[in-house]
Write an enzyme that holds these catalytic residues in place. Structure first.
Site, PDB file in Angstrom:
ATOM      1  N   ILE A  23     -12.517  -0.250  12.100  1.00 38.10           N
ATOM      2  CA  ILE A  23     -11.596  -1.130  12.617  1.00 38.10           C
ATOM      3  C   ILE A  23     -10.347  -0.410  13.050  1.00 38.10           C
ATOM      4  O   ILE A  23      -9.728  -0.619  14.065  1.00 38.10           O
ATOM      5  CB  ILE A  23     -11.355  -2.160  11.733  1.00 38.10           C
ATOM      6  CG1 ILE A  23     -12.570  -3.162  11.415  1.00 38.10           C
ATOM      7  CG2 ILE A  23     -10.260  -3.170  12.336  1.00 38.10           C
ATOM      8  CD1 ILE A  23     -12.462  -3.956  10.352  1.00 38.10           C
ATOM      9  N   GLY A  24      -9.968   0.482  12.155  1.00 33.83           N
ATOM     10  CA  GLY A  24      -8.580   1.191  12.445  1.00 33.83           C
ATOM     11  C   GLY A  24      -9.070   2.180  13.844  1.00 33.83           C
ATOM     12  O   GLY A  24      -7.996   2.321  14.707  1.00 33.83           O
TER      13      GLY A  24
ATOM     14  N   TYR B  28      -6.816  11.428  11.866  1.00 29.47           N
ATOM     15  CA  TYR B  28      -5.975  11.983  12.823  1.00 29.47           C
ATOM     16  C   TYR B  28      -6.577  13.251  13.010  1.00 29.47           C
ATOM     17  O   TYR B  28      -6.455  13.923  14.173  1.00 29.47           O
ATOM     18  CB  TYR B  28      -4.637  11.756  12.410  1.00 29.47           C
ATOM     19  CG  TYR B  28      -4.022  10.479  12.516  1.00 29.47           C
ATOM     20  CD1 TYR B  28      -4.421   9.565  13.256  1.00 29.47           C
ATOM     21  CD2 TYR B  28      -3.064  10.098  11.459  1.00 29.47           C
ATOM     22  CE1 TYR B  28      -4.019   8.333  13.221  1.00 29.47           C
ATOM     23  CE2 TYR B  28      -2.792   8.869  11.413  1.00 29.47           C
ATOM     24  CZ  TYR B  28      -3.293   7.878  12.255  1.00 29.47           C
ATOM     25  OH  TYR B  28      -2.561   6.785  12.231  1.00 29.47           O
TER      26      TYR B  28
ATOM     27  N   TYR C 105       0.783  -1.267   0.080  1.00 27.92           N
ATOM     28  CA  TYR C 105       0.118   0.020  -0.039  1.00 27.92           C
ATOM     29  C   TYR C 105       0.934   1.398  -0.049  1.00 27.92           C
ATOM     30  O   TYR C 105       0.627   2.213  -0.657  1.00 27.92           O
ATOM     31  CB  TYR C 105      -0.999  -0.111   1.136  1.00 27.92           C
ATOM     32  CG  TYR C 105      -1.814   1.251   1.403  1.00 27.92           C
ATOM     33  CD1 TYR C 105      -2.671   1.502   0.501  1.00 27.92           C
ATOM     34  CD2 TYR C 105      -1.541   2.194   2.585  1.00 27.92           C
ATOM     35  CE1 TYR C 105      -3.465   2.602   0.727  1.00 27.92           C
ATOM     36  CE2 TYR C 105      -2.145   3.319   2.632  1.00 27.92           C
ATOM     37  CZ  TYR C 105      -3.337   3.519   1.789  1.00 27.92           C
ATOM     38  OH  TYR C 105      -4.060   4.550   1.883  1.00 27.92           O
ATOM     39  N   GLU C 106       1.965   1.345   0.871  1.00 30.42           N
ATOM     40  CA  GLU C 106       2.940   2.377   0.810  1.00 30.42           C
ATOM     41  C   GLU C 106       3.906   2.385  -0.459  1.00 30.42           C
ATOM     42  O   GLU C 106       4.840   3.255  -0.146  1.00 30.42           O
ATOM     43  CB  GLU C 106       3.439   2.510   2.311  1.00 30.42           C
ATOM     44  CG  GLU C 106       2.462   2.689   3.242  1.00 30.42           C
ATOM     45  CD  GLU C 106       3.256   2.863   4.714  1.00 30.42           C
ATOM     46  OE1 GLU C 106       4.349   2.758   4.915  1.00 30.42           O
ATOM     47  OE2 GLU C 106       2.351   3.272   5.488  1.00 30.42           O
TER      48      GLU C 106
ATOM     49  N   ASN D 261      -1.019  10.077   2.729  1.00 23.88           N
ATOM     50  CA  ASN D 261      -2.301   8.933   3.066  1.00 23.88           C
ATOM     51  C   ASN D 261      -3.357   9.983   3.599  1.00 23.88           C
ATOM     52  O   ASN D 261      -3.544  10.110   4.888  1.00 23.88           O
ATOM     53  CB  ASN D 261      -1.638   8.199   4.146  1.00 23.88           C
ATOM     54  CG  ASN D 261      -2.829   7.173   4.724  1.00 23.88           C
ATOM     55  OD1 ASN D 261      -3.837   7.288   4.278  1.00 23.88           O
ATOM     56  ND2 ASN D 261      -1.970   6.039   5.123  1.00 23.88           N
TER      57      ASN D 261
END
Length: 158
Positions: A99-100, A134, A28-29, A127
């Protein structure tokens, strides 16, 4: 299909699923070849004589482990003991389902229970979903500090 997950502390039997999620995160990164950590390394470093990390898993009866939050204790000369959240990873098909957030909350609770003075983590500047999350919880996103590191090869040169 609705997925029911429970958040629990990770165990040695979870490491294969955890490692698979770490590899998924690297893809993903955009760094699929950067994972050199092995199951043996994780067993030693998480459950050996001197464990240096802990983790939570998001576990579902239907699919097993679908997310992780890995963290460790660090130390700030100014603040004292702090918790460093290394990664939260949720398998791609279950992202954006909360979920995160459940994993993040578990780590926050661990920091509070451990009387940590600060919790820190990093996020890649591209991201946007993570950055937005955040920001939504009121986290400080500090653009002042520059991340620095030495690779294993660079360490051997010094």
């Amino acid at each position: 299909m609705s997925l029911t997950v429970s958040i629990r502390k990770g165990t040695p039997t979870d490491l294969a699923a955890v490692h698979a999620l770490i590899v998924e995160l690297a893809v993903y990164e955009k760094a699929p070849n950067e994972v050199t950590n092995t199951l043996e390394d994780m067993q030693r470093d998480g459950f050996g004589e001197q464990p240096i990390f802990e983790f939570y898993v998001a576990d579902s009866e239907e699919e097993g482990i679908v997310g992780i939050a890995l963290y460790y204790t660090a130390y700030s000369t100014w603040k004292g003991k702090m918790l460093f959240l290394e990664d939260i990873v949720v398998t791609e098909r279950h992202r954006r389902k909360g979920i995160g957030r459940l994993l993040f909350t578990a780590v926050v609770e661990a920091a509070k229970a451990g009387k940590y003075k600060r919790m820190k983590w990093q996020v890649l500047d591209w991201n946007e979903p993570a950055i937005n999350f955040y920001r939504s919880i009121g986290a400080n996103l500090d653009g002042e500090w520059i991340n620095c590191n030495l690779s294993e090869e660079q360490l051997l040169q010094h």
